[in-house]
Design a protein around this motif. Structure first.
Motif, mmCIF file in Angstrom:
data_model
loop_
_atom_site.group_PDB
_atom_site.id
_atom_site.type_symbol
_atom_site.label_atom_id
_atom_site.label_comp_id
_atom_site.label_asym_id
_atom_site.label_seq_id
_atom_site.Cartn_x
_atom_site.Cartn_y
_atom_site.Cartn_z
ATOM 1 N N HIS A 100 0.834 -1.199 0.000
ATOM 2 C CA HIS A 100 0.000 0.000 0.000
ATOM 3 C C HIS A 100 0.873 1.255 0.000
ATOM 4 O O HIS A 100 0.603 2.220 -0.734
ATOM 5 N N LEU A 101 1.923 1.254 0.797
ATOM 6 C CA LEU A 101 2.839 2.391 0.862
ATOM 7 C C LEU A 101 3.509 2.624 -0.489
ATOM 8 O O LEU A 101 3.565 3.758 -0.988
ATOM 9 N N VAL A 102 4.014 1.558 -1.088
ATOM 10 C CA VAL A 102 4.719 1.672 -2.367
ATOM 11 C C VAL A 102 3.781 2.178 -3.460
ATOM 12 O O VAL A 102 4.150 3.049 -4.265
ATOM 13 N N GLU A 103 2.555 1.653 -3.504
ATOM 14 C CA GLU A 103 1.582 2.094 -4.512
ATOM 15 C C GLU A 103 1.281 3.578 -4.375
ATOM 16 O O GLU A 103 1.191 4.303 -5.370
ATOM 17 N N ASN A 104 1.124 4.052 -3.146
ATOM 18 C CA ASN A 104 0.851 5.474 -2.927
ATOM 19 C C ASN A 104 2.018 6.347 -3.372
ATOM 20 O O ASN A 104 1.834 7.374 -4.021
ATOM 21 N N VAL A 105 3.234 5.943 -3.009
ATOM 22 C CA VAL A 105 4.424 6.724 -3.373
ATOM 23 C C VAL A 105 4.585 6.768 -4.890
ATOM 24 O O VAL A 105 4.837 7.837 -5.473
ATOM 25 N N LEU A 106 4.423 5.627 -5.565
ATOM 26 C CA LEU A 106 4.575 5.587 -7.021
ATOM 27 C C LEU A 106 3.495 6.413 -7.721
ATOM 28 O O LEU A 106 3.781 7.136 -8.681
ATOM 29 N N SER A 107 2.266 6.311 -7.229
ATOM 30 C CA SER A 107 1.167 7.083 -7.831
ATOM 31 C C SER A 107 1.403 8.577 -7.671
ATOM 32 O O SER A 107 1.191 9.359 -8.603
ATOM 33 N N TYR A 108 1.846 8.980 -6.483
ATOM 34 C CA TYR A 108 2.096 10.403 -6.242
ATOM 35 C C TYR A 108 3.253 10.895 -7.113
ATOM 36 O O TYR A 108 3.204 11.999 -7.657
ATOM 37 N N ALA A 109 4.286 10.071 -7.273
ATOM 38 C CA ALA A 109 5.426 10.447 -8.115
ATOM 39 C C ALA A 109 4.992 10.618 -9.565
ATOM 40 O O ALA A 109 5.433 11.553 -10.251
ATOM 41 N N ARG A 110 4.111 9.720 -10.063
ATOM 42 C CA ARG A 110 3.637 9.846 -11.443
ATOM 43 C C ARG A 110 2.845 11.133 -11.639
ATOM 44 O O ARG A 110 2.974 11.805 -12.666
ATOM 45 N N ILE A 111 2.013 11.478 -10.655
ATOM 46 C CA ILE A 111 1.228 12.712 -10.748
ATOM 47 C C ILE A 111 2.150 13.928 -10.727
ATOM 48 O O ILE A 111 1.982 14.876 -11.500
ATOM 49 N N GLU A 112 3.141 13.925 -9.835
ATOM 50 C CA GLU A 112 4.075 15.046 -9.734
ATOM 51 C C GLU A 112 4.833 15.251 -11.039
ATOM 52 O O GLU A 112 5.107 16.381 -11.436
ATOM 53 N N LYS A 113 5.184 14.149 -11.711
ATOM 54 C CA LYS A 113 5.928 14.237 -12.971
ATOM 55 C C LYS A 113 5.023 14.471 -14.175
ATOM 56 O O LYS A 113 5.505 14.712 -15.284
ATOM 57 N N GLY A 114 3.704 14.358 -13.966
ATOM 58 C CA GLY A 114 2.775 14.503 -15.081
ATOM 59 C C GLY A 114 2.695 13.274 -15.958
ATOM 60 O O GLY A 114 2.274 13.339 -17.116
ATOM 61 N N ASN A 115 3.103 12.116 -15.411
ATOM 62 C CA ASN A 115 3.118 10.873 -16.191
ATOM 63 C C ASN A 115 1.907 9.979 -15.916
ATOM 64 O O ASN A 115 1.836 8.861 -16.419
#
Length: 235
Positions: A63-78
């Motif tokens: 759950h932690l990893v999924e949240n971090v990856l999702s937030y990183a994709r949003i921050e990068k616009g990906n």
């Protein structure tokens, strides 16, 4: 200069939060797996209890990893959305076992209430599932009585031409001083930090970003009595 300093502070907060969150489950994995591997645990019921704990910790890590990856994709616009059509009843039906298992871990009760006139929703179903799980997970971590038990409610209604998903708990509620910072990334209240609640303070920030990317919004709704209620609105 102010922007660079803010970015540096956010990076430091991210590293500190994630490192802290990784340490506890990894320590549990190492200790329990070593005891099981060396044959130190002979009682079968205790073995099952250790394995259940390891499974629970693995879900927490995932759950932690999924949240971090999702937030990183949003921050990068990906971030890419996969738009699907699905009946609301089918969406909640396939989520129910996951939500129920999370609530069961806290020995609490889960209620799901659906309006009779709900129809299909056309949106990124995976993103909606991630938002709802985060909200229920937060309710389990912060919104249940300290003495144990408690109740989490998921309610879906149609309001003003939109779908409204409400996740409500029976906890202490949200202090007035915390409401303005509630949806900031890596923010945790002083009380949560003092009680060492699990989490990196990313869930609500991620959920709001996902909701707005879907053309909706996430807000703290008014609730009578004790507890907090978060409302996800989607077109």
């Amino acid at each position: 200069l102010r922007g660079v300093m803010n970015l540096s502070a956010r990076r430091a907060a991210f590293v500190s939060s994630v490192t802290h969150e990784l340490r506890t489950p990894l320590t549990t994995f190492r200790l329990y797996s070593e005891m099981l591997m060396e044959g130190m645990v002979r009682d079968e019921e205790k073995k099952k209890d250790y394995l259940r704990t390891m499974f629970s910790e693995s879900e927490r890590l995932n759950h932690l990893v999924e949240n971090v990856l999702s937030y990183a994709r949003i921050e990068k616009g990906n971030a890419r959305s996969k738009i699907e059509k699905l009946k609301i009843g089918d969406l909640i039906g396939r989520m129910r076992p996951v939500l129920q298992r999370r609530v069961d871990q806290e020995h609490a009760a889960l209620s799901i209430e659906l309006d009779d006139d709900l129809v299909e929703i056309e949106t990124d179903i995976t993103a909606v599932e991630q938002i709802l799980f985060n909200l229920v997970d937060n309710a389990c971590k912060y919104g249940l009585p300290e003495s144990g038990g408690g109740h989490v409610t998921l309610r879906v209604i149609r309001r003003n031409g939109r779908f409204s998903f409400e996740v409500c708990d029976e906890g202490r509620g949200i202090a007035g001083s915390e409401k303005r910072r509630l949806f900031r990334a890596f923010h945790k209240s002083a009380l949560d930090a003092a009680h060492d609640k699990p989490g990196v303070g990313l869930g609500l920030a991620l959920c709001r970003r996902l909701a707005r990317a879907l053309g909706g919004d996430l807000r703290l709704a008014q609730k009578e009595g004790e507890g907090a209620c978060f409302e996800l609105q989607l077109p």
